[in-house]
Design an enzyme around this catalytic site. Structure first.
Site, PDB file in Angstrom:
ATOM      1  N   HIS A 105      39.463-101.212  25.241  1.00  0.00           N
ATOM      2  CA  HIS A 105      38.301-101.313  24.341  1.00  0.00           C
ATOM      3  C   HIS A 105      37.074-101.648  25.176  1.00  0.00           C
ATOM      4  CE1 HIS A 105      35.720-102.510  20.991  1.00  0.00           C
ATOM      5  NE2 HIS A 105      36.561-101.829  20.242  1.00  0.00           N
ATOM      6  N   ASP A 118      43.594 -99.186  16.594  1.00  0.00           N
ATOM      7  CA  ASP A 118      44.234 -97.884  16.343  1.00  0.00           C
ATOM      8  C   ASP A 118      45.706 -97.878  16.722  1.00  0.00           C
ATOM      9  OD1 ASP A 118      41.126 -96.965  17.405  1.00  0.00           O
ATOM     10  OD2 ASP A 118      41.900 -96.371  15.448  1.00  0.00           O
TER      11      ASP A 118
HETATM   12  C1  SDX Z   1      37.596 -97.684  18.625  1.00  0.00           C
HETATM   13  O1  SDX Z   1      33.382 -99.680  20.185  1.00  0.00           O
HETATM   14  C2  SDX Z   1      34.064 -99.995  19.165  1.00  0.00           C
HETATM   15  O2  SDX Z   1      33.879-101.039  18.557  1.00  0.00           O
HETATM   16  C3  SDX Z   1      35.072 -98.965  18.715  1.00  0.00           C
HETATM   17  C4  SDX Z   1      36.045 -99.375  17.623  1.00  0.00           C
HETATM   18  C5  SDX Z   1      35.315 -99.584  16.306  1.00  0.00           C
HETATM   19  O3  SDX Z   1      35.850-100.325  15.470  1.00  0.00           O
HETATM   20  O4  SDX Z   1      34.267 -98.938  16.078  1.00  0.00           O
HETATM   21  O5  SDX Z   1      36.701-100.562  17.977  1.00  0.00           O
HETATM   22  C6  SDX Z   1      37.086 -98.282  17.364  1.00  0.00           C
HETATM   23  O6  SDX Z   1      37.045 -96.717  19.068  1.00  0.00           O
HETATM   24  C7  SDX Z   1      38.732 -98.337  19.354  1.00  0.00           C
HETATM   25  C8  SDX Z   1      39.077 -97.611  20.712  1.00  0.00           C
HETATM   26  C9  SDX Z   1      39.974 -96.421  20.363  1.00  0.00           C
HETATM   27  N1  SDX Z   1      40.153 -95.549  21.586  1.00  0.00           N
HETATM   28  C10 SDX Z   1      41.332 -95.475  22.184  1.00  0.00           C
HETATM   29  O7  SDX Z   1      42.321 -96.158  21.904  1.00  0.00           O
HETATM   30  C11 SDX Z   1      41.372 -94.411  23.285  1.00  0.00           C
HETATM   31  C12 SDX Z   1      42.029 -94.998  24.545  1.00  0.00           C
HETATM   32  N2  SDX Z   1      41.099 -95.966  25.141  1.00  0.00           N
HETATM   33  C13 SDX Z   1      40.220 -95.530  26.214  1.00  0.00           C
HETATM   34  O8  SDX Z   1      39.752 -94.224  26.057  1.00  0.00           O
HETATM   35  C14 SDX Z   1      39.184 -96.589  26.583  1.00  0.00           C
HETATM   36  O9  SDX Z   1      39.854 -97.767  26.705  1.00  0.00           O
HETATM   37  C15 SDX Z   1      37.969 -96.793  25.705  1.00  0.00           C
HETATM   38  C16 SDX Z   1      37.189 -95.524  25.501  1.00  0.00           C
HETATM   39  C17 SDX Z   1      38.351 -97.346  24.371  1.00  0.00           C
HETATM   40  C18 SDX Z   1      37.066 -97.808  26.402  1.00  0.00           C
HETATM   41  O10 SDX Z   1      36.677 -97.236  27.600  1.00  0.00           O
HETATM   42  P1  SDX Z   1      35.657 -98.018  28.588  1.00  0.00           P
HETATM   43  O11 SDX Z   1      35.348 -99.382  28.134  1.00  0.00           O
HETATM   44  O12 SDX Z   1      34.547 -97.094  28.884  1.00  0.00           O
HETATM   45  O13 SDX Z   1      36.565 -98.279  29.818  1.00  0.00           O
HETATM   46  P2  SDX Z   1      36.675 -97.316  31.052  1.00  0.00           P
HETATM   47  O14 SDX Z   1      36.893 -95.925  30.545  1.00  0.00           O
HETATM   48  O15 SDX Z   1      35.523 -97.582  31.945  1.00  0.00           O
HETATM   49  O16 SDX Z   1      38.052 -97.817  31.675  1.00  0.00           O
HETATM   50  C19 SDX Z   1      38.070 -98.884  32.596  1.00  0.00           C
HETATM   51  C20 SDX Z   1      39.352 -98.649  33.400  1.00  0.00           C
HETATM   52  C21 SDX Z   1      39.405 -97.252  34.025  1.00  0.00           C
HETATM   53  O17 SDX Z   1      40.230 -97.333  35.163  1.00  0.00           O
HETATM   54  P3  SDX Z   1      39.506 -97.501  36.658  1.00  0.00           P
HETATM   55  O18 SDX Z   1      38.488 -96.411  36.774  1.00  0.00           O
HETATM   56  O19 SDX Z   1      38.920 -98.905  36.643  1.00  0.00           O
HETATM   57  O20 SDX Z   1      40.653 -97.369  37.636  1.00  0.00           O
HETATM   58  O21 SDX Z   1      40.467 -98.736  32.513  1.00  0.00           O
HETATM   59  C22 SDX Z   1      41.142 -97.492  32.486  1.00  0.00           C
HETATM   60  C23 SDX Z   1      40.164 -96.453  32.999  1.00  0.00           C
HETATM   61  O22 SDX Z   1      40.842 -95.354  33.588  1.00  0.00           O
HETATM   62  N3  SDX Z   1      41.507 -97.250  31.084  1.00  0.00           N
HETATM   63  C24 SDX Z   1      42.675 -96.776  30.673  1.00  0.00           C
HETATM   64  C25 SDX Z   1      42.621 -96.769  29.275  1.00  0.00           C
HETATM   65  N4  SDX Z   1      41.422 -97.229  28.875  1.00  0.00           N
HETATM   66  C26 SDX Z   1      40.738 -97.520  29.999  1.00  0.00           C
HETATM   67  N5  SDX Z   1      43.765 -96.344  31.368  1.00  0.00           N
HETATM   68  C27 SDX Z   1      44.809 -95.898  30.617  1.00  0.00           C
HETATM   69  N6  SDX Z   1      44.818 -95.880  29.250  1.00  0.00           N
HETATM   70  C28 SDX Z   1      43.751 -96.293  28.554  1.00  0.00           C
HETATM   71  N7  SDX Z   1      43.744 -96.267  27.228  1.00  0.00           N
END
Ligand code: SDX
Length: 423
Positions: free
Chosen positions: A306, A363
């Site tokens: 998140h 989710d």
């Molecule tokens: C919602 O914003 C809100 O409030 C949203 C929400 C709401 O109520 O409105 O809460 C609803 O959207 C919840 C989130 C639902 N999405 C998912 O479950 C999809 C999976 N999650 C990821 O796509 C991700 O975690 C995000 C998009 C939710 C957040 O991404 P960020 O904060 O931009 O984090 P990032 O992409 O910069 O990741 C940081 C690191 C990265 O690795 P490094 O580059 O540091 O090596 O964490 C890794 C990412 O690769 N990473 C994950 C991951 N999420 C982040 N690796 C594997 N699986 C994941 N799910």
């Protein structure tokens, strides 16, 4: 008032900026006039460190895993209130007394019918179209039927506009589902409470009795409540951006619906179930965890991570408890839960996830409950829309009432061609 001093070493320009305290959480630096004072813009990809507005609606503490609606913890609201009481709280800033609740709840019932013309739109849609595409088109039509809400000035009309769309979205979402199944569209039953009415419109047929258990209504009502608002997330920011131009409030909500559809945002609930089904067995979990950790593999663990929560999402805690309570009563698919529990067990102890503060989000659990309510995967994000509409419309009203609010117009870091002549 505390100050922030910024000095541009390259141009020797400098400036001081006010540090504005927040009632909860980090203060903000007001960078108005930043370019004029120091000769540069700030750059913040994805606005991860930027406050786009000031708001009094919802507060999230990502480190603690805390979520407050108008100051009330989500866990307490989920225990003691229903979704319509929370809608009143978000819109008015205070919980309703019994008279206020009765009047508000009755008005939502009476507004649950959309104009009959909306029904004819569905004849044009393919029955295999994704419900989010159909829902956003049908809700967009609402602004055509309620043009009177384009330029609102007084409080009562703001609330009238808000109650109208909160009440009609579930009906349109149910129409969307029924159309996709080739079933007759079912009108709302004004003798039923909001959440029960939605299940009725999803399940009923013109003949025969419709079975809806109280435990199912309570479960879905809690899901709507947990999705009601969440500060300046991507879809709410989209709603505010569209609202800032003076567009119709319902057109702004449609923009929010389309932003929510993305699988990184609200579309994740549908993707979580698809992913658990793809994993297929507890034995396969390790293989997929490995893929999620591989920097060269675009595979992400849906329902994990998140932008704000670097701890358990408090909504996920409430849903996990609800899911386990429902395991016996409504027969949640134990196979998907076993796989989900295994994913959670590994991810919460794996250094890759721990180091990056990747915890289950809302989710991760909502899908298994919705599936147990007989709601198909393709309807999970429309369910999120039903819950979140009150949050979107509350932010829109707050924005319209803020005398300092301006049209959204960020700048950019230009990295394209320098000026050149056409040959
Ligand atoms: C919602 O914003 C809100 O409030 C949203 C929400 C709401 O109520 O409105 O809460 C609803 O959207 C919840 C989130 C639902 N999405 C998912 O479950 C999809 C999976 N999650 C990821 O796509 C991700 O975690 C995000 C998009 C939710 C957040 O991404 P960020 O904060 O931009 O984090 P990032 O992409 O910069 O990741 C940081 C690191 C990265 O690795 P490094 O580059 O540091 O090596 O964490 C890794 C990412 O690769 N990473 C994950 C991951 N999420 C982040 N690796 C594997 N699986 C994941 N799910």
């Amino acid at each position: 008032m505390a100050k922030f001093y910024v000095r541009n070493e390259k141009s020797q320009e400098s400036g001081e900026f006010e540090l504005l305290e927040s009632t909860l959480g980090a203060p903000v630096v007001d960078i108005s006039g930043f370019k004029a004072k120091v000769g540069a813009y700030t750059y913040d990809n994805g606005f991860t460190e930027t406050a786009s507005c000031q708001s009094a609606i919802t507060y999230i503490d990502g480190a603690k895993g805390e979520l407050l609606y108008r100051g009330y913890p989500i866990e307490e609201l989920a225990e003691k209130k229903n979704y319509i009481e929370v809608c009143y709280l978000l819109l008015h800033g205070e919980l309703p007394n019994s008279d206020e609740y009765e009047s508000f709840e009755r008005d939502i019932r009476t507004k649950s019918y959309p104009h009959e013309g909306i029904k004819y739109l569905f004849r044009a849609f393919p029955d295999n179209g994704h419900p989010m595409a159909i829902l956003s088109s049908a809700v967009s039509a609402l602004s055509a039927f309620h043009h009177q809400h384009l330029n609102i000035k007084d409080d009562e009309e703001f609330m009238e506009m808000a109650r109208r769309i909160i009440a009609k979205i579930p009906t349109i979402a149910a129409y969307t589902y029924r159309h996709s199944m080739g079933y007759p569209l079912i009108y709302p039953d004004m003798d039923r409470y909001f959440t029960e009415n939605f299940l009725y419109m999803m399940r009923a047929f013109p003949t025969g009795k419709t079975q809806i258990r109280d435990v199912e209504v309570r479960a879905l009502d809690k899901i709507f409540m947990l999705h009601a608002d969440h500060e300046q997330n991507a879809s709410t920011t989209t709603v505010r951006a569209v609202g800032s131009t003076g567009a119709h409030p319902y057109a702004a909500v449609v923009a929010g619906i389309n932003a929510l559809w993305g699988r990184a945002h609200g579309g994740a609930n549908e993707s979580v179930i698809a992913q658990l089904q793809m994993i297929g067995s507890v034995e396969n979990v390790d293989k997929f965890i490995k893929k999620a950790k591989d920097p060269n593999d675009p595979f992400r663990l849906m329902g994990f991570g998140h932008r704000v929560y670097k701890n358990f999402d408090p909504r996920a805690r409430v849903l996990k408890k609800l899911r386990d309570e429902l395991r016996e009563t409504i027969g949640i698919s134990s196979k998907l839960i076993e796989i989900a529990d295994r994913v959670e067990e590994i991810a919460l102890n794996d250094e890759y996830f721990v180091k990056r503060n990747l915890y289950p989000n809302i989710d991760f659990y909502s899908g298994t409950i919705l599936e147990a309510l007989g709601i198909r995967k393709k309807m999970f994000t429309p369910i999120f829309v039903i819950g979140r509409t009150v949050g979107w419309i509350t932010h829109l009203i707050e924005q319209k009432k803020d005398p300092k609010q301006k049209i959204y117009r960020p700048r950019q870091r230009y990295i394209g061609k320098t000026k050149r002549s056409v040959p």
